[in-house]
Design an enzyme around this catalytic site. Structure first.
Site, PDB file in Angstrom:
ATOM      1  N   GLY A   1       0.866  -1.171   0.000  1.00 40.20           N
ATOM      2  CA  GLY A   1       0.000   0.000   0.000  1.00 40.20           C
ATOM      3  C   GLY A   1       0.903   1.222   0.000  1.00 40.20           C
ATOM      4  O   GLY A   1       1.852   1.300   0.794  1.00 40.20           O
ATOM      5  N   ARG A  52      10.447  -1.212  -4.853  1.00 40.86           N
ATOM      6  CA  ARG A  52       9.252  -1.247  -5.716  1.00 40.86           C
ATOM      7  C   ARG A  52       9.200   0.073  -6.500  1.00 40.86           C
ATOM      8  O   ARG A  52       9.465   1.138  -5.932  1.00 40.86           O
ATOM      9  CB  ARG A  52       7.966  -1.432  -4.892  1.00 40.86           C
ATOM     10  N   ASP A  90      -1.420   4.759  -6.258  1.00 45.08           N
ATOM     11  CA  ASP A  90       0.012   4.604  -5.975  1.00 45.08           C
ATOM     12  C   ASP A  90       0.821   5.772  -6.503  1.00 45.08           C
ATOM     13  O   ASP A  90       1.919   6.047  -6.022  1.00 45.08           O
ATOM     14  CB  ASP A  90       0.523   3.291  -6.560  1.00 45.08           C
TER      15      ASP A  90
HETATM   16  O1  MRU Z   1       0.689  -4.013  -4.612  1.00 46.75           O
HETATM   17  P1  MRU Z   1       0.062  -3.294  -3.466  1.00 46.75           P
HETATM   18  O2  MRU Z   1      -0.741  -4.181  -2.585  1.00 46.75           O
HETATM   19  O3  MRU Z   1       1.069  -2.464  -2.707  1.00 46.75           O
HETATM   20  O4  MRU Z   1      -0.951  -2.286  -4.154  1.00 46.75           O
HETATM   21  C1  MRU Z   1      -1.654  -1.384  -3.354  1.00 46.75           C
HETATM   22  C2  MRU Z   1      -2.639  -0.577  -4.096  1.00 46.75           C
HETATM   23  O5  MRU Z   1      -2.738  -0.611  -5.290  1.00 46.75           O
HETATM   24  C3  MRU Z   1      -3.457   0.387  -3.281  1.00 46.75           C
HETATM   25  O6  MRU Z   1      -4.703   0.552  -3.868  1.00 46.75           O
HETATM   26  C4  MRU Z   1      -2.749   1.740  -3.247  1.00 46.75           C
HETATM   27  O7  MRU Z   1      -1.428   1.601  -2.815  1.00 46.75           O
HETATM   28  C5  MRU Z   1      -3.440   2.691  -2.370  1.00 46.75           C
HETATM   29  S1  MRU Z   1      -3.135   2.370  -0.660  1.00 46.75           S
HETATM   30  C6  MRU Z   1      -3.934   3.492   0.267  1.00 46.75           C
END
Ligand code: MRU
Length: 355
Positions: free
Chosen positions: A53, A97, A246
């Site tokens: 997230g 990432r 993101d």
């Molecule tokens: O791959 P992830 O689980 O890190 O992806 C997270 C998301 O796409 C969320 O929707 C985004 O980070 C928003 S978190 C408030």
């Protein structure tokens, strides 16, 4: 996630302490905590989505820099060594990432404080303390931002169904979330919201994490597979789609978990408002077009062998982008801690972030 729920990210102790992460790969069946006492452990936790997230990644990375400095006093480092070790940690954590800009935003803040700390302080302990305090400030500010997003987001929701994708609650942030904060806040205000939760292939953040968080909070939640979203909208079951992000560009294009773009197209077709909720730390004003957002490509095993069980023929070719980009014209409004941006365009984004 509420104040009393297990924290996704926490710092234990002083400048020589440890970063404690709730291992999200084990949820919802097991609440296991991971103590990070070196930078490679933090890097691996981010890479493998033990912490995930966008805002939570940024917070964890900021603390990750303090993890690099935890032996500075005991080993009698010089300020030059502290600077070198912190810089190495920043550069390494930045490779974990690529898509969530919060990671780079938080590391840049840590680097700014590092420069200042090694100039202003004469003691290594004071410099390490300054770094930890900055990580704590990033963490605390996110708590405040999430609650503000919740209040603005809740004002857009009324009684009825809401559809969400991936996980945007306390697990993905500091406490209350972004898109989920809007839902939690609407629920707290007495609105009768019912949430349709996309399972979110391939790593099932919706099924494993969002459904769990909503149930913990007492919000009615119905789990669907990603491919059911269009049918649910056609049946008129949702008043709005609300997701997190993101990275959001200056013109309002928003990268989010793979599947978000398709949802936005389906929402447009069915005249369902499509909202994206994110703090200002998720905006990358250096980019204008969403086409310039780096999209993380992940291992094919996530598709062929999800959770250790092979479901596809050995040797099959795969394509596994972890994110896609929703263009601004498909977004009804962006919900930030500063207010609601509507219509979504470069003028609106610039004005709101400058306010
Ligand atoms: O791959 P992830 O689980 O890190 O992806 C997270 C998301 O796409 C969320 O929707 C985004 O980070 C928003 S978190 C408030």
């Amino acid at each position: 996630m509420t104040k009393n729920s297990p924290k996704a990210v926490a710092w234990q102790g002083e400048y020589d302490g440890a970063l404690v992460l709730l291992d999200q790969t084990e949820l919802p069946s097991t609440c296991k905590f991971l103590e990070c006492r070196d930078v490679p452990t933090v890097w691996e936790a981010i890479k493998q989505l033990r912490v995930r997230g966008a805002p939570a990644i940024g917070i964890a990375a900021a603390y990750g820099v303090s993890v690099a400095l935890r032996n500075a006093v005991a080993e009698k480092w010089t300020l030059e060594r502290l600077k070198r070790e912190a810089k190495q940690a920043i550069d390494h954590l930045a490779t974990s990432r690529p898509t969530a800009v919060n990671l780079f935003w938080a590391l840049q803040r840590m680097e700014g404080v590092l420069e200042h700390a090694v100039q202003a302080e004469t003691e290594v302990e004071a410099a390490a303390m300054r770094m930890l305090n900055e990580a704590k400030a990033i963490h605390q500010e996110d708590i405040v931002m999430c609650h503000a997003i919740g209040r603005f987001g809740a004002s857009l929701l009324k009684d009825g169904g809401v559809l969400t994708h991936c996980n945007t609650g306390g697990l993905a942030t500091s406490e209350y979330g972004t898109a989920l904060s809007a839902i939690f806040t609407a629920h707290d205000q007495g609105k009768k919201v019912e949430v349709f939760v996309d399972e979110t292939r391939p790593l099932l953040q919706g099924a494993r994490l969002t459904a769990w968080e909503l149930m913990q909070h007492g919000v009615p939640a119905t789990l669907i597979t990603d491919s059911m979203a269009a049918q649910v909208m056609r049946e008129g079951k949702v008043q709005a789609v609300i997701i997190g992000a993101d990275r959001i560009t200056a013109r309002g294009d928003a990268a989010n978990k793979i599947g978000s773009y398709g949802l936005a197209i389906v929402a447009k077709y069915h005249n369902v408002p499509f909202y994206v909720a994110a703090p200002s730390s998720t905006f990358d004003l250096k980019l204008v077009s969403g086409a310039d957002i780096p999209i993380e490509q992940r291992a094919s095993e996530e598709i062929t062998e999800p959770f250790g069980k092979r479901i596809a023929p050995v040797g099959v070719r795969t394509y596994n982008p972890a994110f896609d980009v929703v263009p601004a014209e498909l977004i009804t409004a962006l919900i930030t801690e500063k207010g609601i941006i509507q219509p979504v365009n470069q003028a609106g984004v610039t004005a709101m972030l400058a306010s």
